[in-house]
Design a protein around this motif. Structure first.
Motif, PDB file in Angstrom:
ATOM      1  N   LEU A 153       1.353 -38.901  31.589  1.00  0.00           N
ATOM      2  CA  LEU A 153       1.044 -37.491  31.373  1.00  0.00           C
ATOM      3  C   LEU A 153      -0.402 -37.285  31.802  1.00  0.00           C
ATOM      4  CD1 LEU A 153       1.742 -34.690  30.353  1.00  0.00           C
ATOM      5  CD2 LEU A 153       1.192 -35.449  28.040  1.00  0.00           C
ATOM      6  N   LEU A 154      -0.598 -36.566  32.888  1.00  0.00           N
ATOM      7  CA  LEU A 154      -1.926 -36.373  33.461  1.00  0.00           C
ATOM      8  C   LEU A 154      -2.372 -34.935  33.268  1.00  0.00           C
ATOM      9  CD1 LEU A 154      -1.354 -38.243  36.850  1.00  0.00           C
ATOM     10  CD2 LEU A 154      -2.128 -39.199  34.678  1.00  0.00           C
ATOM     11  N   ALA A 155      -3.664 -34.757  33.132  1.00  0.00           N
ATOM     12  CA  ALA A 155      -4.232 -33.416  32.976  1.00  0.00           C
ATOM     13  C   ALA A 155      -5.483 -33.329  33.841  1.00  0.00           C
ATOM     14  CB  ALA A 155      -4.563 -33.133  31.513  1.00  0.00           C
ATOM     15  N   ASP A 156      -5.443 -32.455  34.831  1.00  0.00           N
ATOM     16  CA  ASP A 156      -6.580 -32.254  35.737  1.00  0.00           C
ATOM     17  C   ASP A 156      -7.208 -30.905  35.434  1.00  0.00           C
ATOM     18  OD1 ASP A 156      -6.149 -34.663  37.090  1.00  0.00           O
ATOM     19  OD2 ASP A 156      -4.622 -33.725  38.351  1.00  0.00           O
ATOM     20  N   ILE A 157      -8.503 -30.924  35.061  1.00  0.00           N
ATOM     21  CA  ILE A 157      -9.227 -29.689  34.767  1.00  0.00           C
ATOM     22  C   ILE A 157      -9.772 -29.162  36.087  1.00  0.00           C
ATOM     23  CG2 ILE A 157     -11.098 -28.672  33.438  1.00  0.00           C
ATOM     24  CD1 ILE A 157     -10.857 -31.077  31.536  1.00  0.00           C
ATOM     25  N   ARG A 170      -4.307 -31.851  21.851  1.00  0.00           N
ATOM     26  CA  ARG A 170      -3.372 -32.978  21.799  1.00  0.00           C
ATOM     27  C   ARG A 170      -2.113 -32.593  22.565  1.00  0.00           C
ATOM     28  NH1 ARG A 170      -4.612 -36.764  17.774  1.00  0.00           N
ATOM     29  NH2 ARG A 170      -6.385 -36.158  16.468  1.00  0.00           N
ATOM     30  N   LEU A 171      -1.692 -33.492  23.468  1.00  0.00           N
ATOM     31  CA  LEU A 171      -0.517 -33.248  24.300  1.00  0.00           C
ATOM     32  C   LEU A 171       0.590 -34.213  23.908  1.00  0.00           C
ATOM     33  CD1 LEU A 171      -2.400 -33.118  27.733  1.00  0.00           C
ATOM     34  CD2 LEU A 171      -2.177 -31.298  26.041  1.00  0.00           C
ATOM     35  N   GLN A 172       1.835 -33.706  23.915  1.00  0.00           N
ATOM     36  CA  GLN A 172       2.962 -34.560  23.562  1.00  0.00           C
ATOM     37  C   GLN A 172       4.204 -34.120  24.321  1.00  0.00           C
ATOM     38  OE1 GLN A 172       3.895 -34.729  19.388  1.00  0.00           O
ATOM     39  NE2 GLN A 172       5.678 -36.047  19.670  1.00  0.00           N
ATOM     40  N   ASP A 173       4.870 -35.109  24.899  1.00  0.00           N
ATOM     41  CA  ASP A 173       6.191 -34.909  25.494  1.00  0.00           C
ATOM     42  C   ASP A 173       7.037 -36.107  25.113  1.00  0.00           C
ATOM     43  OD1 ASP A 173       8.367 -34.073  26.936  1.00  0.00           O
ATOM     44  OD2 ASP A 173       7.605 -34.775  28.859  1.00  0.00           O
ATOM     45  N   GLY A 174       7.914 -35.911  24.157  1.00  0.00           N
ATOM     46  CA  GLY A 174       8.700 -37.023  23.648  1.00  0.00           C
ATOM     47  C   GLY A 174       7.809 -38.019  22.927  1.00  0.00           C
ATOM     48  N   VAL A 230      -6.097 -25.914  33.294  1.00  0.00           N
ATOM     49  CA  VAL A 230      -5.643 -27.307  33.347  1.00  0.00           C
ATOM     50  C   VAL A 230      -4.327 -27.369  34.127  1.00  0.00           C
ATOM     51  CG1 VAL A 230      -5.116 -29.369  31.994  1.00  0.00           C
ATOM     52  CG2 VAL A 230      -6.643 -27.625  31.062  1.00  0.00           C
ATOM     53  N   ARG A 231      -4.197 -28.382  34.949  1.00  0.00           N
ATOM     54  CA  ARG A 231      -2.936 -28.643  35.638  1.00  0.00           C
ATOM     55  C   ARG A 231      -2.326 -29.900  35.026  1.00  0.00           C
ATOM     56  NH1 ARG A 231      -0.100 -27.482  40.251  1.00  0.00           N
ATOM     57  NH2 ARG A 231       1.114 -29.186  41.175  1.00  0.00           N
ATOM     58  N   PHE A 232      -1.181 -29.733  34.371  1.00  0.00           N
ATOM     59  CA  PHE A 232      -0.472 -30.852  33.753  1.00  0.00           C
ATOM     60  C   PHE A 232       0.490 -31.454  34.769  1.00  0.00           C
ATOM     61  CE2 PHE A 232      -1.177 -28.025  29.974  1.00  0.00           C
ATOM     62  CZ  PHE A 232      -2.129 -28.827  29.377  1.00  0.00           C
ATOM     63  N   THR A 233       0.531 -32.781  34.818  1.00  0.00           N
ATOM     64  CA  THR A 233       1.488 -33.492  35.663  1.00  0.00           C
ATOM     65  C   THR A 233       2.192 -34.535  34.802  1.00  0.00           C
ATOM     66  OG1 THR A 233       0.087 -33.197  37.626  1.00  0.00           O
ATOM     67  CG2 THR A 233       1.803 -34.887  37.723  1.00  0.00           C
ATOM     68  N   ARG A 234       3.500 -34.424  34.740  1.00  0.00           N
ATOM     69  CA  ARG A 234       4.316 -35.375  33.969  1.00  0.00           C
ATOM     70  C   ARG A 234       5.131 -36.202  34.944  1.00  0.00           C
ATOM     71  NH1 ARG A 234       6.628 -38.900  31.323  1.00  0.00           N
ATOM     72  NH2 ARG A 234       7.879 -38.503  29.435  1.00  0.00           N
ATOM     73  N   ARG A 235       4.850 -37.513  34.968  1.00  0.00           N
ATOM     74  CA  ARG A 235       5.638 -38.433  35.772  1.00  0.00           C
ATOM     75  C   ARG A 235       6.617 -39.163  34.868  1.00  0.00           C
ATOM     76  NH1 ARG A 235       0.776 -40.255  38.746  1.00  0.00           N
ATOM     77  NH2 ARG A 235       0.872 -42.126  37.472  1.00  0.00           N
TER      78      ARG A 235
END
Length: 695
Positions: free
Chosen positions: A521-525, A580-584, A531-536
């Motif tokens: 889970l990436l976050a580019d400011i 705080r970020l959460q995915d699963g 923010v651009r969130f990228t979920r691989r």
């Protein structure tokens, strides 16, 4: 409107000529006086009148219109002014002062509001621009309703043409406790200690119950359970922190809040430390010389961040040809030092076409398996030996390898292709030339294997047999390439292929580089709070992303599929702070700006930065907790503040500025009148000297 009359001159000759004529006239009059001539005075006056006529005296008649005075009313509406009670104070002060200023005759009000800025409260910049936009001759005063906390003191003017009055919000009993980060590193070596210097201090009128010698400080790394420490107040402390992984390591520091303090926003801090490896240590063991041996060596040697140790087994121990031992090699293969004593010093071990020939005892292979399970990594680049009785699968290392050989070696041309998992996995996703029909050259040989159920097959070869297999074992990683033909791409065979990129990705994935994590889970400011969130992920779906904001509220951000295994979203945070970020099961912590914005670094109302300008302009600092002061007009040089029966008062200085609206110029005397005057004076002098003059 008032009349304005002034005497002006429009000389017909240069002033030096007129002055010379006046001097000559005075000299002639003096000479006549010395000779005793009675007409000396008249002759001298005639000469002076001629000089005055040549000077062109004229009366300038104008009309003068008075200008109104200007008062700048500046109100601070930054975030710190929204602390309890302050907004009401600002509203009341602005309303009362606006009413009093409107009641003053000939007075204009310039209203200016200062809000939030990324760099804090830029009150000095606003004040300088407002005063520069007004003429000094009309500025009667500046009134600033603020808490006195500004973040651009260098922009303050050195002087003002009118008094500056600062009306401070807040209450006398206000106090606050804050956490100050004095020094923090931006980078740190993984598993090596770095230090953060900080202190905890109180400001304002601290209650007796809260005046303690120590305070409870809590520290959390990447959102894990916090550790607590008792630290002394008002003392610089050095706090050790160990970055545990590559990439962003977020350190959260908290100070327990006390009842009655102004805000808790400055009781915490979030520090991002970018974890970097000192150097990646790689051990490359080649089982025998072959055409692709230098491929791995050249790749790893070209990377400045890699320390490479390379051994090639040129002569197996079961070979007997009578060559003296002294001539067999330059150094002996240090098996015990590499695979027992120093194995944990390596980040990656590569076995390149390695055969089990009795060089390493079984305990050494078991130790390598232990090394992987505890966080190490191995990469096996296999050839035909994978299908033989000398295969690594038949050693104790075989229990951690991700596939089992069938004993068959496929020797026919084939085109490597990406599987569905390979299109998602960052090791192979987006390889140059990849697609349904890859623009790559063919390979000629591979060993047939059966992958383990939990392993990920990223590439296939002949007959869709697994070519590149990736797996995780315990805390470590294992990669298996079932062909030794990758060097054909480097030689440009049938057009070649992305050899260096593929091998680099395999090696760096094995060494846990963050940009190659398949579940990430990436976050580019990108800009401010955007923010651009990228979920691989290896899954077919992802999201929505749950974002916990600094105030504890949750926001769900939907993710859009951008490519196989890649989901993205753009989101703008409402304010700086810790998110705080959460995915699963995947979690991470993101720090946007300071956890405590500059507005909340110092919250107790005070005006130390404005005090020099207030003194230089003969203004005053008043506290709105004592009420809104009355407004008076005072002459320049008189006191501009004080206390009366009705309470405090502040003063502005009327400027009496005016502008000329009309202008007319009239000669003092017409030309003929000057001629008559001069002639009359000469004639009178002549008569005074003649008989009639004596009679």
């Amino acid at each position: 409107m008032t009349a304005l009359t002034q005497l002006r001159f429009d000389p017909a000759l240069p002033w030096w000529a007129i002055a010379a004529l006046a001097a000559l006239a005075a000299l002639v009059a003096g000479f006549a006086l010395w000779r005793g001539l009675r007409g000396w005075a008249w002759r001298g006056l005639a000469g002076l009148a001629a000089a005055l006529a040549l000077a062109g005296p004229a009366l300038e008649l104008g009309t003068r219109a008075g200008l109104s005075d200007i008062v700048i009313l500046l109100d601070d509406r930054s975030s710190s002014q929204r602390l309890p009670g302050r907004s009401a104070q600002v509203d009341q002060a602005v309303e009362d002062l606006s009413a009093q200023l409107s009641a003053l005759p000939g007075t204009e009000v310039r209203r200016l509001t200062v809000g939030d800025d990324a760099d804090g409260t830029l009150l000095a910049t606003a004040l300088t621009r407002a005063t520069a936009a007004e003429p000094d001759a009309r500025l009667a005063g500046v009134i600033a309703v603020t808490d006195g906390r500004l973040h651009d003191p260098a922009m303050l003017p050195t002087q003002l043409p009118a008094p500056l009055h600062v009306l401070l919000t807040g209450q006398p009993q206000d106090w606050d406790r804050r956490l100050v980060i004095e020094e923090a590193p931006a980078f740190g070596l993984i598993d090596q200690e770095v230090t953060i210097r900080l202190r905890v201090e109180d400001q304002g009128d601290v209650p007796e119950a809260s005046r303690t010698g120590s305070v409870n400080l809590r520290l959390s790394l990447d959102g894990e359970d916090a550790q607590s420490f008792a630290v002394p107040m008002n003392t610089s402390l050095t706090l050790p922190v160990v970055p545990s992984h590559a990439g962003q390591n977020v350190v959260q520091i908290f100070v327990d809040a006390e009842p009655g303090e102004l805000t808790e926003r400055n009781n915490s801090a979030a520090i991002s430390i970018n974890g970097v490896r000192d150097r990646l240590r790689v051990l490359l063991v080649s089982g025998e010389p072959h055409a692709g041996e230098r491929t791995w060596r050249n790749l790893l040697k070209s990377d400045a961040a890699v320390d490479l140790i390379h051994f090639t087994i040129l002569r197996p121990p079961d070979k007997f040809d009578g060559v003296p031992v002294s001539e067999l090699s330059l150094i002996a293969f240090p098996t015990q030092e590499l695979f027992l004593d120093r194995i944990d010093d390596f980040d990656l071990i590569i076995f390149d076409r390695y055969r089990v020939r009795g060089i390493l005892p079984p305990d050494y292979y078991a130790n390598i398996a232990r090394y992987v399970q505890e966080g190490g990594a191995i990469l096996v680049s296999a050839g035909p030996e994978m299908a033989s009785v000398e295969s690594l699968n038949l050693s104790p290392l075989g229990r951690i390898l991700p596939a089992r050989p069938t004993g068959r070696v496929i020797e026919e041309p084939y085109l490597p292709r990406l599987t569905e998992d390979g299109q998602r996995h960052p090791v192979t996703a987006g390889l140059p030339g990849a697609g349904e029909d890859p623009d790559w050259g063919r390979w000629l040989r591979m060993a047939e294997v059966t992958p383990d159920p939990g392993a990920q097959v990223a590439m296939t070869g002949a007959d869709d047999s697994p070519l590149l297999i990736l797996d995780r074992v315990g805390k470590g990683r294992v990669a298996l390439l079932t062909s030794d033909q990758v060097w054909l791409w480097g030689r440009g065979f049938e057009g070649g292929g992305p050899q260096l990129e593929l091998l680099r990705r395999i090696a760096h994935w094995s060494m846990k580089e963050p940009e190659l994590e398949e579940e990430a889970l990436l976050a580019d400011i990108s800009d401010g709070l955007t923010v651009r969130f990228t979920r691989r992920t290896m899954a077919e779906n992802a999201g929505p992303l749950v974002v916990t904001q600094p105030d504890g509220s949750e926001v769900q951000v939907p993710l859009t599929e951008e490519g196989p295994g890649r989901f993205t979203a753009e989101w703008t945070a409402p304010e700086p702070g810790l998110y705080r970020l959460q995915d699963g099961d995947l979690r991470r912590v993101l720090a946007l700006g300071p956890s405590a914005p500059r507005e909340f670094e110092e919250t107790v109302a005070d005006a130390p930065l404005l005090a020099p300008l207030v003194k230089a302009s003969e203004g005053s600092v008043q506290h709105l907790s004592e009420g809104v002061p009355d407004l008076r007009q005072v002459r320049a040089g008189r006191a501009t503040s004080g206390s009366g029966i009705g309470g405090n008062w502040i003063g502005i200085t009327p400027r009496d500025a005016a502008t000329v609206t009309g202008l007319e110029r009239r000669p003092l005397l017409p030309g003929w009148a000057w001629l008559v005057l001069i002639s009359g004076l000469i004639l009178t002098g002549w008569l005074a000297e003649g008989r009639r003059g004596r009679a």
